[in-house]
Design a protein around this motif. Sequence first.
Motif, short mmCIF file in Angstrom:
data_model
loop_
_atom_site.label_atom_id
_atom_site.label_comp_id
_atom_site.label_asym_id
_atom_site.label_seq_id
_atom_site.Cartn_x
_atom_site.Cartn_y
_atom_site.Cartn_z
N ASP A 163 11.14 12.60 49.41
CA ASP A 163 12.17 13.50 49.91
C ASP A 163 12.00 14.91 49.37
O ASP A 163 12.50 15.86 49.98
N ALA A 164 11.34 15.03 48.24
CA ALA A 164 11.28 16.33 47.59
C ALA A 164 10.01 16.45 46.77
O ALA A 164 9.39 15.45 46.40
N LEU A 165 9.63 17.70 46.52
CA LEU A 165 8.49 18.01 45.66
C LEU A 165 8.97 18.96 44.57
O LEU A 165 9.87 19.77 44.81
N ILE A 166 8.33 18.87 43.41
CA ILE A 166 8.63 19.82 42.34
C ILE A 166 7.29 20.36 41.86
O ILE A 166 6.44 19.61 41.41
N ILE A 167 7.11 21.67 42.02
CA ILE A 167 5.79 22.27 41.90
C ILE A 167 5.82 23.40 40.88
O ILE A 167 6.70 24.26 40.91
N ASP A 168 4.82 23.39 40.00
CA ASP A 168 4.70 24.48 39.01
C ASP A 168 4.10 25.72 39.67
O ASP A 168 3.00 25.65 40.25
N VAL A 169 4.78 26.84 39.53
CA VAL A 169 4.26 28.12 40.01
C VAL A 169 4.41 29.11 38.87
O VAL A 169 5.41 29.08 38.13
N HIS A 170 3.45 29.97 38.72
CA HIS A 170 3.47 30.94 37.61
C HIS A 170 2.83 32.22 38.11
O HIS A 170 1.81 32.17 38.78
N VAL A 171 3.43 33.33 37.77
CA VAL A 171 2.83 34.59 38.24
C VAL A 171 1.54 34.92 37.51
O VAL A 171 0.71 35.66 38.02
N ALA A 172 1.37 34.35 36.34
CA ALA A 172 0.14 34.62 35.58
C ALA A 172 -0.22 33.38 34.78
O ALA A 172 -0.02 33.33 33.57
#
Lengths: 346, 346, 346, 346
Positions: D295-304
């Motif tokens: 139903d859902a995803l949890i994703i790491d995002v980082h500007v650097a």
Amino acid sequence: MTTDTLLVFDEAVTRAGVEGWIQHFSSKGSAADLYRLGDAHVLSVADADLIDTASPALPTPTHRVAKHSEAWLGRRELRPSGTQVSFGPTTIGDGSVAVIAGPCAVESAEQTLATAAIVAAEGAVGLRGGVFKPRTSPHSFQGLQWDGLELLAEARERTGLPVVTEVIDPEHVKRLAGVVDALQIGARNMQNFVLLTAAGQSGLPVVLKRGFGCTVEETLAAAEYLLLEGNDQVVLCERGIRTFEPSARFTLDLTAVALWKQRTHLPVMVDPSHSGGHPDLVAPLSLAAIAAGADALIIDVHVAPEQALCDGKQALLPYEFAEVMARLAPVATALGRQMSGVPSVH
Amino acid sequence: MTTDTLLVFDEAVTRAGVEGWIQHFSSKGSAADLYRLGDAHVLSVADADLIDTASPALPTPTHRVAKHSEAWLGRRELRPSGTQVSFGPTTIGDGSVAVIAGPCAVESAEQTLATAAIVAAEGAVGLRGGVFKPRTSPHSFQGLQWDGLELLAEARERTGLPVVTEVIDPEHVKRLAGVVDALQIGARNMQNFVLLTAAGQSGLPVVLKRGFGCTVEETLAAAEYLLLEGNDQVVLCERGIRTFEPSARFTLDLTAVALWKQRTHLPVMVDPSHSGGHPDLVAPLSLAAIAAGADALIIDVHVAPEQALCDGKQALLPYEFAEVMARLAPVATALGRQMSGVPSVH
Amino acid sequence: MTTDTLLVFDEAVTRAGVEGWIQHFSSKGSAADLYRLGDAHVLSVADADLIDTASPALPTPTHRVAKHSEAWLGRRELRPSGTQVSFGPTTIGDGSVAVIAGPCAVESAEQTLATAAIVAAEGAVGLRGGVFKPRTSPHSFQGLQWDGLELLAEARERTGLPVVTEVIDPEHVKRLAGVVDALQIGARNMQNFVLLTAAGQSGLPVVLKRGFGCTVEETLAAAEYLLLEGNDQVVLCERGIRTFEPSARFTLDLTAVALWKQRTHLPVMVDPSHSGGHPDLVAPLSLAAIAAGADALIIDVHVAPEQALCDGKQALLPYEFAEVMARLAPVATALGRQMSGVPSVH
Amino acid sequence: MTTDTLLVFDEAVTRAGVEGWIQHFSSKGSAADLYRLGDAHVLSVADADLIDTASPALPTPTHRVAKHSEAWLGRRELRPSGTQVSFGPTTIGDGSVAVIAGPCAVESAEQTLATAAIVAAEGAVGLRGGVFKPRTSPHSFQGLQWDGLELLAEARERTGLPVVTEVIDPEHVKRLAGVVDALQIGARNMQNFVLLTAAGQSGLPVVLKRGFGCTVEETLAAAEYLLLEGNDQVVLCERGIRTFEPSARFTLDLTAVALWKQRTHLPVMVDPSHSGGHPDLVAPLSLAAIAAGADALIIDVHVAPEQALCDGKQALLPYEFAEVMARLAPVATALGRQMSGVPSVH
């Protein structure tokens, strides 16, 4: 310690053309070993500095790759566009989603022919069916053996579907290769290197199932035994690994599928039936497999699973298989692909 | 659903004696299948109620066992006193602690003969040495092959130690069996059923290594392939399984050793060298193995591990092997056992 | 990138003595961080070259160690002779074999006192008993909680055995620490870092059970949370890991025991009861554990296992426990050790 | 042995209405235990035969289910339409694909606010960000703690995204719950039952990550601790398990996702970032996850990512995250679903 460099040549470059390169290195006292990747030649050279000193008249390699690992003929860098495997009229690895289906084991003419007709009608582009079954216990049903092979041949005759069956004995390779369109190496034999070499020499496409206790890289190294025989018609097949989780028969490792798509030019298949061990898991695992990048699926279908002599409880009924096919098609399209065997609508 | 019952007869009971039983069941319209466990006959009968209606003139079975599992010739109930395996002059399974040692791979005459002499001097009662090496990658050293076999023969000649080597190809069984005292089935081939059958037919003792992704029960089922050929000279060998733990090469499963000692009459061996993958782990794992009930150990020793062509980094140096042997002896005694090859002090 | 160097001082060296070293580094503009390992001070210094420029008047470190890993207070190099943990009158880690026994869970006065009396009589040197039970399901018996603690106190009163119980809530630490002699961190809480810190601050010895999905190194890192609170009274406990093998509850990893004995100065305990999950496995796994180097065992004993509210099916009956103790003693002697609590016969 | 039967009532049925049922059973001398599943009442009754003897005036249960397992409040049979979890304005479990994204750890105002703005712009419907980080080693960065919480609050203020953060200490629950929209229980704390109970009592939605050594059923049992507090706003999260495969950080178990979708009414989330441990694996694993039914995803995002203080090497760059979102949308549609937050086009 230095790493060898691989020079990959276009298939149009002949052995004679590559010989010029070998002589070049030899004249400088440096080794260069010749390999084949399908019809292409690959040269492994110890001294990369000598490459640029060669005569411009020599054929230019299409790729120049550092040889990092022990199994390198299968590395994607050698053939970035990927390998297409010809399984009868079906191509695996051309971007389409190829579904191979059929009974786990060939048990009777009736069962085999009925199942073959159904999977063909529902869009399968290949027929699976085991005739020599490697069984954990010697007291279990071992397959119909050579009698089963004739049934497979008849099913192919009637449906036009190419046929893949498992080989368990190097002595069987030639006779099987006279009939079927592809050989399967089972998970339990993934590191049976004598069998791998024999299958590689058959000239037939080989579906290589990952051992349930073997790693992503060990599978690539097993494929190298096939590739080294000059056979690049190899499909890697993920079918679940052993973990502590008891709720399913095996744990399907779709990370492996994603990794193989990055690391090797060989196409990748997934077996959702033997992995999950339950028909209810086939649809979600099949959808997930192609979303993860799998080129093909191999699915157990049986007209009467409750009568199956082997692994019947995981087989799909015909109508369940039709449902899975119907659910796969739109997802394939959404992924920018199409189902194999379905004419493209451009 | 009824479970078959197994009638186990003493080795002195001939085939003719057992035939009377078969006729008894047959005359009542009930099936009775005949098997052999070494020299003893075993009858699997479908209708246990008929057993007590047989003529008292028929030979009395020594054991009467319910057939619960699919692999049952190896169950301890069939031979509660355990199976003794004759490996040259050495007996494995008689309560003693038998240590087999030698190089992972036979690499040269010098290395092989020197290592053999040392392990013999330090109390080993068997020599190990691989001549056909199953390697993950086809580019790795594959063993000296038939040349290596001659070196093993010579080492046996000089030391008197019986020799065990791995067989990887069913075609090799006969030629190997003409020279060595026992065959080893490697972990990667534990479920190579064609090879198991061939090894079973050799008549030689077989060391069956557990596949690193296979269970305790699957190992017993693999042994059943050997037993079914009438060969009860089988030693199960635990050599570590695949787990998430990265600190050692494999995770040695000594619970499996304890379970096998409860469940099967076959003797059990442990390979602490390939399991741990580090010489420092050999002593503690060897001591633990015999404390858990192992009948035998198989240990890598190399006169110059740093020059080994295969798995050298786990081999013991001669003095380290001597230390391990010295530490094993008192523990064997404390367990009410003694080192094999050491005259008992009664 | 440079690695810090650890200077380890004798316990007799005061904080004031170490301050001289800190000022030395500070005066050169270099960092030096102060830690405690029990009563000893440890200085982590960034610039090792400055060590030899220090005044000879400063106290000499007993060890000088490169700081390789992230968890380093537990590394064996810092205290090569090993840490001795005082558990009431019992010492764990002095070379003896300490057996702690008792019920998995405290269930009643009768059961607890009877079991305690029996294990004391048979040579156990500590009593285990869970009062707060961490259960997979909230519907299962959660332990007698504070009522159980009083029973443990009474059992200690009567037998003189020191008592260890599991703590599951940081809020409970103080109250438990007022009664018991050691705290246990369960496998499911090995990486409950809040609980680790609270337990470390209690000043009590802590038995830290390895998580069944955690590695050898992660266990050392978890112990570091305890050590950082200045508490060096930590015992690592191997109790089986999760693998694909279904024949036992967990797979006991005795390679981990051997590795910890090499890598850390902390003593090592083994729980053969929760690992195997079956009473028949306790004796072989206990013997193997001490042969692999374990300093202590923790064994479930129950006067009426069939009535146990928690994990009863793995508990030993009193006579079975007596047998295990009788078999351990000669093996301990053969290993050059003796059973804890048994007067040495020199 | 009899199995209890569960009577599930509509949310409109009040406690008073259910009391009539309890009195009915009580009057017959039979037990009936009352539970809540969110706003609905559930009665567990020992004697199913008494159900049909009740007065027709009593409210009719909507479901009548046999209580097979120890963790039963989460079983799908109790709420076949599934549970919808309200995470701020976002609903998880309504058939849409909800993507939550953000940094593994909150490290600075700049990093947090920039990342939040980007993930909001690209279609994320929730923000993740760790402020208390449970780290294997106590020497690693432990998070910005309460300072980080303020940054999360500010990021929510600016973007309107609901915020989820991990809780590691039962003492923190109230203060965190005053700020964030959902609590996360990390994999290492999945069986920290004290923490589960505290989180359950918070009234906030809880994302429960599967322990990497824990099974599908144990995760359901852990969720039961939350449900028992009357909190049905629980999302199960698969984030990879420990296996022998070293090529990825963990092995993502999408079979578990398919099984949970069959077995529980709770929605399921997948964390492809922590599972694979490599940005290149996020896209294929995300696509596979929703195809398997997540139903859902949890994703790491980082500007650097290269400056990240924690797990930076697995985070997506903003443009990579945008690509993943673009690839997810058509697959969601092909599955008959749509991306959460995107207005439906009916």
